[in-house]
Scaffold this motif. Structure first.
Motif, short mmCIF file in Angstrom:
data_model
loop_
_atom_site.label_atom_id
_atom_site.label_comp_id
_atom_site.label_asym_id
_atom_site.label_seq_id
_atom_site.Cartn_x
_atom_site.Cartn_y
_atom_site.Cartn_z
N LEU A 244 2.67 -7.39 0.33
CA LEU A 244 1.57 -7.89 -0.50
C LEU A 244 0.80 -6.70 -1.06
CD1 LEU A 244 0.15 -10.71 1.84
CD2 LEU A 244 1.89 -10.91 0.06
N VAL A 245 0.36 -6.83 -2.29
CA VAL A 245 -0.39 -5.75 -2.92
C VAL A 245 -1.87 -6.11 -2.97
CG1 VAL A 245 -0.72 -4.42 -5.03
CG2 VAL A 245 1.59 -5.04 -4.30
N ASN A 246 -2.69 -5.23 -2.40
CA ASN A 246 -4.13 -5.39 -2.45
C ASN A 246 -4.60 -5.04 -3.85
OD1 ASN A 246 -6.26 -6.27 -0.96
ND2 ASN A 246 -6.51 -4.40 0.23
N PRO A 247 -5.34 -5.92 -4.52
CA PRO A 247 -5.80 -5.63 -5.88
C PRO A 247 -6.66 -4.37 -5.94
CG PRO A 247 -6.13 -7.94 -5.33
CD PRO A 247 -5.75 -7.25 -4.06
N PRO A 248 -6.81 -3.77 -7.14
CA PRO A 248 -7.56 -2.52 -7.27
C PRO A 248 -8.99 -2.60 -6.74
CG PRO A 248 -6.38 -3.00 -9.29
CD PRO A 248 -6.21 -4.20 -8.41
#
Length: 308
Positions: A244-248
């Motif tokens: 999963l990618v943590n948003p900026p």
């Protein structure tokens, strides 16, 4: 919580769109110069060799590369959070902050002989600076080879040796990659958005021999290098590992996972059942961001994809 996730996903999508909206995706390592009709191979010579003395970098990655090649050549940078606690950028003027566009007056006042921007993010200010007679350069880093070529190109322009930095890049990659796990990198939940092989994230996964389930997929997504997946497609692929990618702008790991647990298909995946779901930062995996961010992402990939 659903609303917070949706807002975060939209912010992440917009970040990717900005990076990809001006050109079609390409599988080749390329750097694009300020003439919008001309795309060149990164090996071509487009900048004066060894004559650049004062550089303003509108992308964090270019700023970091120039600084590591020769810190005396960088005179202005973008206000990235990646440099907030970095002492080597402490006294360098910021020409932009947050989401605000670069201040052209500040840039001109620094008397640069080169301004470097990132394609998609910097096109408009780069065009305006070009009209003022300032040398400009737009870059696009969407795979490992383009990172290396950009480093070589910038090194030539400021008369620096790229080898130490290129050798450092090599240490980020696995020495003896083995066949990895089937992997889904999830950068958005609604829609389910994943990188294919034509993105920085997709290329990085390939370097670690991950079996990216979206690698060869193409779709109607307006975001180059990314495809939308249905829940049925994810279930069919049934990945062993989910990233999963943590948003900026950031979000807690617990919030990300809790929101996904509400999805009907989530608990049916072998990655979920085996507790092989991991959260990565946006910088490093989706947007290269900086050398340290890339190194951190690679270290995480080694831990995740080479685990027993």
């Amino acid at each position: 919580m659903h609303r917070r996730w949706l807002l975060s996903a939209l912010a992440l999508l917009m970040s990717i769109v900005l990076a990809a909206c001006t050109t079609a995706t390409t599988q080749q390592s390329q750097i694009k110069v300020t003439n919008p009709t001309e795309t060149i191979n990164a090996n071509s010579q487009q900048l004066p060799t060894g004559s650049v003395k004062r550089v303003v970098a509108l992308s964090s990655l270019s700023a970091d590369i120039i600084s590591r090649l020769n810190s005396t050549k960088i005179v202005g940078i973008t206000g990235s959070k990646l440099f907030k606690n970095d002492s080597k950028f402490k006294d360098i003027p910021r020409v932009s902050e947050g989401q605000s566009p670069p201040n052209l007056e500040k840039i001109v006042a620094l008397k640069p002989d080169l301004v470097i921007g990132a394609e998609g993010f910097s096109n408009i200010p780069i065009q305006k600076l070009q009209q003022l007679g300032i040398n400009t350069f737009l870059t696009k880093v969407n795979n490992w080879e383009s990172l290396e070529e950009l480093t070589k190109t910038l090194a030539k322009s400021i008369d620096a040796d790229p080898l130490p930095l290129l050798n450092r890049y090599k240490t980020f990659l696995p020495e003896k990659p083995t066949q990895g796990f089937s992997t889904l990198a999830l950068v958005s939940r609604q829609p389910i958005l994943a990188p294919n092989k034509n993105s920085w994230a997709g290329d990085l996964l390939a370097k670690f021999q991950a079996k990216n389930i979206a690698a060869d997929l193409q779709g109607k997504s307006p975001i180059g290098g990314y495809v939308t997946l249905s829940a049925e497609k994810v279930l069919e692929a049934n990945p062993e590992v989910i990233i999963l990618v943590n948003p900026p702008q950031g979000n807690s790991e617990a919030a990300l996972l809790d929101s996904l647990k509400k999805e009907a298909f989530w608990q049916q995946l072998q990655a979920t059942k085996n507790n092989r779901v991991y959260v990565f930062d946006y910088f490093g995996l989706v947007n290269p961001g900086s050398i340290d961010a890339i190194e951190k992402a690679c270290q995480q990939l080694k831990q995740v994809l080479f685990a027993a």
